[in-house]
Write an enzyme that holds these catalytic residues in place. Structure first.
Site, PDB file in Angstrom:
ATOM      1  N   TYR A 157      27.715  25.761  -0.410  1.00  0.00           N
ATOM      2  CA  TYR A 157      27.065  24.641  -0.280  1.00  0.00           C
ATOM      3  C   TYR A 157      25.517  24.029   0.852  1.00  0.00           C
ATOM      4  CZ  TYR A 157      27.069  19.509   0.486  1.00  0.00           C
ATOM      5  OH  TYR A 157      27.109  17.794   0.148  1.00  0.00           O
ATOM      6  N   THR A 192      32.968   9.340   0.810  1.00  0.00           N
ATOM      7  CA  THR A 192      32.637   9.056   0.024  1.00  0.00           C
ATOM      8  C   THR A 192      34.314   9.847  -0.691  1.00  0.00           C
ATOM      9  OG1 THR A 192      31.579  10.714  -0.516  1.00  0.00           O
ATOM     10  CG2 THR A 192      30.525   9.192   0.052  1.00  0.00           C
TER      11      THR A 192
HETATM   12  P1  NAD Z   1      31.153  12.229  -5.196  1.00  0.00           P
HETATM   13  O1  NAD Z   1      31.903  13.700  -4.826  1.00  0.00           O
HETATM   14  O2  NAD Z   1      31.795  10.690  -4.567  1.00  0.00           O
HETATM   15  O3  NAD Z   1      30.064  11.726  -5.931  1.00  0.00           O
HETATM   16  C1  NAD Z   1      29.576  13.367  -6.951  1.00  0.00           C
HETATM   17  C2  NAD Z   1      29.617  12.695  -8.159  1.00  0.00           C
HETATM   18  O4  NAD Z   1      28.183  13.422  -8.612  1.00  0.00           O
HETATM   19  C3  NAD Z   1      30.885  13.102  -8.855  1.00  0.00           C
HETATM   20  O5  NAD Z   1      30.336  11.297  -9.509  1.00  0.00           O
HETATM   21  C4  NAD Z   1      30.364  13.695  -9.785  1.00  0.00           C
HETATM   22  O6  NAD Z   1      31.126  13.642 -11.448  1.00  0.00           O
HETATM   23  C5  NAD Z   1      28.897  14.179 -10.215  1.00  0.00           C
HETATM   24  N1  NAD Z   1      29.082  15.629 -10.557  1.00  0.00           N
HETATM   25  C6  NAD Z   1      29.504  16.741  -9.894  1.00  0.00           C
HETATM   26  N2  NAD Z   1      28.688  17.803 -10.701  1.00  0.00           N
HETATM   27  C7  NAD Z   1      28.295  17.235 -11.450  1.00  0.00           C
HETATM   28  C8  NAD Z   1      27.166  18.109 -12.574  1.00  0.00           C
HETATM   29  N3  NAD Z   1      27.533  19.145 -13.164  1.00  0.00           N
HETATM   30  N4  NAD Z   1      26.766  17.495 -13.872  1.00  0.00           N
HETATM   31  C9  NAD Z   1      26.659  15.963 -13.557  1.00  0.00           C
HETATM   32  N5  NAD Z   1      27.466  14.918 -12.302  1.00  0.00           N
HETATM   33  C10 NAD Z   1      28.380  15.881 -12.071  1.00  0.00           C
HETATM   34  O7  NAD Z   1      30.473  12.876  -3.980  1.00  0.00           O
HETATM   35  P2  NAD Z   1      29.503  12.018  -2.525  1.00  0.00           P
HETATM   36  O8  NAD Z   1      29.458  11.762  -1.386  1.00  0.00           O
HETATM   37  O9  NAD Z   1      28.538  10.766  -3.241  1.00  0.00           O
HETATM   38  O10 NAD Z   1      27.679  13.003  -3.055  1.00  0.00           O
HETATM   39  C11 NAD Z   1      26.566  12.491  -4.217  1.00  0.00           C
HETATM   40  C12 NAD Z   1      25.814  13.855  -3.356  1.00  0.00           C
HETATM   41  O11 NAD Z   1      25.613  12.856  -1.876  1.00  0.00           O
HETATM   42  C13 NAD Z   1      26.172  15.208  -3.258  1.00  0.00           C
HETATM   43  O12 NAD Z   1      24.683  15.732  -3.425  1.00  0.00           O
HETATM   44  C14 NAD Z   1      26.435  15.780  -1.532  1.00  0.00           C
HETATM   45  O13 NAD Z   1      26.613  16.850  -1.598  1.00  0.00           O
HETATM   46  C15 NAD Z   1      25.756  14.675  -1.257  1.00  0.00           C
HETATM   47  N6  NAD Z   1      26.119  14.575   0.519  1.00  0.00           N
HETATM   48  C16 NAD Z   1      27.463  14.188   0.402  1.00  0.00           C
HETATM   49  C17 NAD Z   1      27.611  13.636   2.212  1.00  0.00           C
HETATM   50  C18 NAD Z   1      28.887  12.348   2.265  1.00  0.00           C
HETATM   51  O14 NAD Z   1      29.555  13.323   3.561  1.00  0.00           O
HETATM   52  N7  NAD Z   1      29.588  12.276   1.421  1.00  0.00           N
HETATM   53  C19 NAD Z   1      26.891  14.519   3.102  1.00  0.00           C
HETATM   54  C20 NAD Z   1      25.997  15.226   2.537  1.00  0.00           C
HETATM   55  C21 NAD Z   1      25.235  14.837   1.253  1.00  0.00           C
END
Ligand code: NAD
Length: 252
Positions: A157, A192
């Site tokens: 990641y 999330t």
């Molecule tokens: P989440 O799991 O709630 O949402 C991620 C979404 O991506 C899901 O709806 C999933 O179905 C979709 N997804 C996964 N693989 C996919 C694919 N191959 N094609 C299309 N859709 C796909 O997670 P989140 O926390 O909302 O994450 C959103 C973004 O933020 C991500 O890039 C994550 O790495 C990043 N992020 C999150 C955090 C956190 O603390 N939540 C921190 C830093 C970065």
């Protein structure tokens, strides 16, 4: 609802959940028509429904960002349906499993890198082609604070997000003169389903979150606000920027 994005079209990947859903709703609140993309059909349709029930326009398209043909088709359908693509928030990602580098299974490595890094690049590839034809646009990639600093147990990641950081900067320079602004958001700990899944894994200390300078976990809406701003006219001179949205985590 406001009208700063009236007549504009925004695409958000990973919009069935979490940050992507909040971003899709935020674009709609600013008057954009929104393409909601995700592999999760029920959640994606629900996000589109949330937008239409607040008076906005949205279309759900099922697409796996790790597959070139599906991404190409996503952009094709977006343009067929709405005629253009002004903003793209490349946000879909998976967290992968938690294991140290020497124990990390190769399959999980490939899945995480393929989705998070290659998938982001594939989206940019087809979005940029469309934006070049239109004479401009704005792209925001979701990287992470762990694209800037390390996190134990998440080597794939971290590597993927570090890759998204550099990909953002490389492409930002390439297309600046073409009127395409490319930036990234680097969220910290945001509440999330992904964060919930990470906190449920053995060895992950929820207490570490208490050390955040701001003293609380962030909300998806706090990241969405940064994404919308980076796409707005107010950010017209902002290119290749990594906007940290983390409650002070990496400032420590
Ligand atoms: P989440 O799991 O709630 O949402 C991620 C979404 O991506 C899901 O709806 C999933 O179905 C979709 N997804 C996964 N693989 C996919 C694919 N191959 N094609 C299309 N859709 C796909 O997670 P989140 O926390 O909302 O994450 C959103 C973004 O933020 C991500 O890039 C994550 O790495 C990043 N992020 C999150 C955090 C956190 O603390 N939540 C921190 C830093 C970065």
């Amino acid at each position: 609802m406001t009208s700063q994005f009236h007549g504009k079209v925004a695409l958000v990947t990973g919009a069935a959940s979490g940050i992507g859903r909040a971003s899709a709703l935020a674009f709609a609140r600013e008057g954009a028509r929104v393409v909601v993309a995700d592999i999760q059909v029920a959640g994606g349709e629900e996000t589109a429904q949330m937008i239409t029930s607040m008076g906005g326009e949205a279309l759900f398209i099922k697409a796996d960002i790790s597959k070139a043909a599906e991404v190409e088709e996503l952009i094709r359908q977006t343009v067929t349906h709405y005629g253009r693509l002004d903003f793209a928030h490349n946000n879909a990602a998976v967290e992968g499993i938690i294991a140290p580098t020497a124990d990390y299974p190769e399959d999980d490595w490939d899945r995480t890198i393929t989705t998070n890094l290659k998938g982001t690049w594939l989206c940019m590839k087809y979005e940029i082609r469309q934006m070049l034809q239109q004479g401009g646009g704005a792209i925001v990639n979701t990287a992470s604070v762990v694209g800037l600093v390390g996190a134990p147990g998440l080597p794939a990641y971290c590597a993927a997000k570090g890759g998204v950081v550099q990909l953002t900067k490389a492409a930002a320079i390439e297309y600046a003169k073409a009127g395409i602004r490319i930036n990234a958001v680097c969220p910290g700990s945001i509440y999330t389903p992904m964060l919930e899944r990470l906190l449920a894994q053995p060895g992950v200390e929820a207490s570490a979150l208490a050390t955040l300078p701001i003293g609380r976990i962030g909300t998806p809406e706090e990241v969405a606000g940064a994404v919308v701003w980076l796409c707005s006219a107010a950010a017209s001179y902002v290119i290749g920027h990594l906007m940290v949205v983390d409650g002070g985590l990496v400032a420590q």
